[in-house]
Design a protein around this motif. Structure first.
Motif, mmCIF file in Angstrom:
data_model
loop_
_atom_site.group_PDB
_atom_site.id
_atom_site.type_symbol
_atom_site.label_atom_id
_atom_site.label_comp_id
_atom_site.label_asym_id
_atom_site.label_seq_id
_atom_site.Cartn_x
_atom_site.Cartn_y
_atom_site.Cartn_z
ATOM 1 N N CYS A 36 0.844 -1.191 0.000
ATOM 2 C CA CYS A 36 0.000 0.000 0.000
ATOM 3 C C CYS A 36 0.887 1.252 0.000
ATOM 4 O O CYS A 36 2.107 1.141 0.077
ATOM 5 N N PRO A 37 0.310 2.448 -0.077
ATOM 6 C CA PRO A 37 1.132 3.669 -0.057
ATOM 7 C C PRO A 37 1.968 3.841 1.220
ATOM 8 O O PRO A 37 2.956 4.565 1.210
ATOM 9 N N ASN A 38 1.598 3.166 2.321
ATOM 10 C CA ASN A 38 2.393 3.271 3.557
ATOM 11 C C ASN A 38 3.694 2.484 3.477
ATOM 12 O O ASN A 38 4.633 2.768 4.211
ATOM 13 N N CYS A 39 3.743 1.458 2.634
ATOM 14 C CA CYS A 39 4.946 0.622 2.584
ATOM 15 C C CYS A 39 5.593 0.595 1.201
ATOM 16 O O CYS A 39 6.514 -0.183 0.979
ATOM 17 N N TYR A 98 9.139 2.779 -0.340
ATOM 18 C CA TYR A 98 9.901 2.430 0.867
ATOM 19 C C TYR A 98 8.972 2.589 2.056
ATOM 20 O O TYR A 98 8.199 3.536 2.128
ATOM 21 N N PRO A 99 9.061 1.684 3.027
ATOM 22 C CA PRO A 99 8.151 1.782 4.171
ATOM 23 C C PRO A 99 8.432 3.020 5.021
ATOM 24 O O PRO A 99 9.564 3.460 5.133
ATOM 25 N N ARG A 146 6.542 -1.986 9.040
ATOM 26 C CA ARG A 146 7.386 -3.121 8.635
ATOM 27 C C ARG A 146 6.682 -3.915 7.550
ATOM 28 O O ARG A 146 5.513 -4.240 7.665
ATOM 29 N N ARG A 147 7.409 -4.223 6.489
ATOM 30 C CA ARG A 147 6.895 -5.089 5.424
ATOM 31 C C ARG A 147 7.240 -6.525 5.795
ATOM 32 O O ARG A 147 8.403 -6.880 5.854
ATOM 33 N N VAL A 148 6.214 -7.348 6.033
ATOM 34 C CA VAL A 148 6.417 -8.714 6.515
ATOM 35 C C VAL A 148 5.571 -9.670 5.685
ATOM 36 O O VAL A 148 4.415 -9.374 5.372
ATOM 37 N N CYS A 149 6.129 -10.830 5.371
ATOM 38 C CA CYS A 149 5.366 -11.878 4.696
ATOM 39 C C CYS A 149 4.448 -12.537 5.726
ATOM 40 O O CYS A 149 4.917 -12.983 6.777
#
Length: 138
Positions: free
Chosen positions: A81-84, A87-88, A93-96
């Motif tokens: 999304c625009p938050n991540c 770049y986050p 945090r970008r997490v699977c």
């Protein structure tokens, strides 16, 4: 110089009003949170949240994804999304959601989209490019 009781009473009321006004301004700003908006974080995969970072999406914000041609169920890449993206933000945090590992800015989730004739479509996240065997090669 002598003030009449009416003017003296009026000045007292004005002074009390200014005191109460200044007091309320001082303490109301201390009680309210800062101007910085705090992001609501939900469970990744819940409706209305980004599956990559878990931030609850406000109206008008959308998830960046790519859906590839196919039949009733299609392969989809979910970028975030625009938050991540790209770049986050500092507190995101970008997490699977499958392997729970952090994702780099160029990594994405692999999912299947199931199109339904009635109701909303269903998205099933299979994993990220790291935990899917060869998903980034196709």
């Amino acid at each position: 110089m002598f003030f009449s009781p009416f003017y003296l009473l009026l000045l007292v009321f004005i002074a009390i009003g200014l005191f109460v006004f200044g007091f309320s301004l001082f303490f109301s700003s201390a009680r309210q949170p800062s101007k910085k908006k705090l992001k609501k974080v939900g469970k990744p995969g819940a409706p209305g949240t980004c599956p990559v970072c878990g931030v609850v999406l406000t109206p008008g914000r959308q998830i960046k994804s790519a859906v590839f041609p196919g039949g009733n169920d299609r392969i989809c890449h979910i970028f975030g999304c625009p938050n991540c993206l790209p770049y986050p933000e500092p507190d995101v945090r970008r997490v699977c959601p499958v392997c729970r590992k952090d994702l780099k800015p160029d990594e994405y989730l692999v999912a299947r989209v199931f199109y339904r004739t009635s109701g909303k479509n269903h998205v099933h996240i299979l994993g990220c490019v790291n935990c899917r065997n060869g998903a980034h090669n196709s």
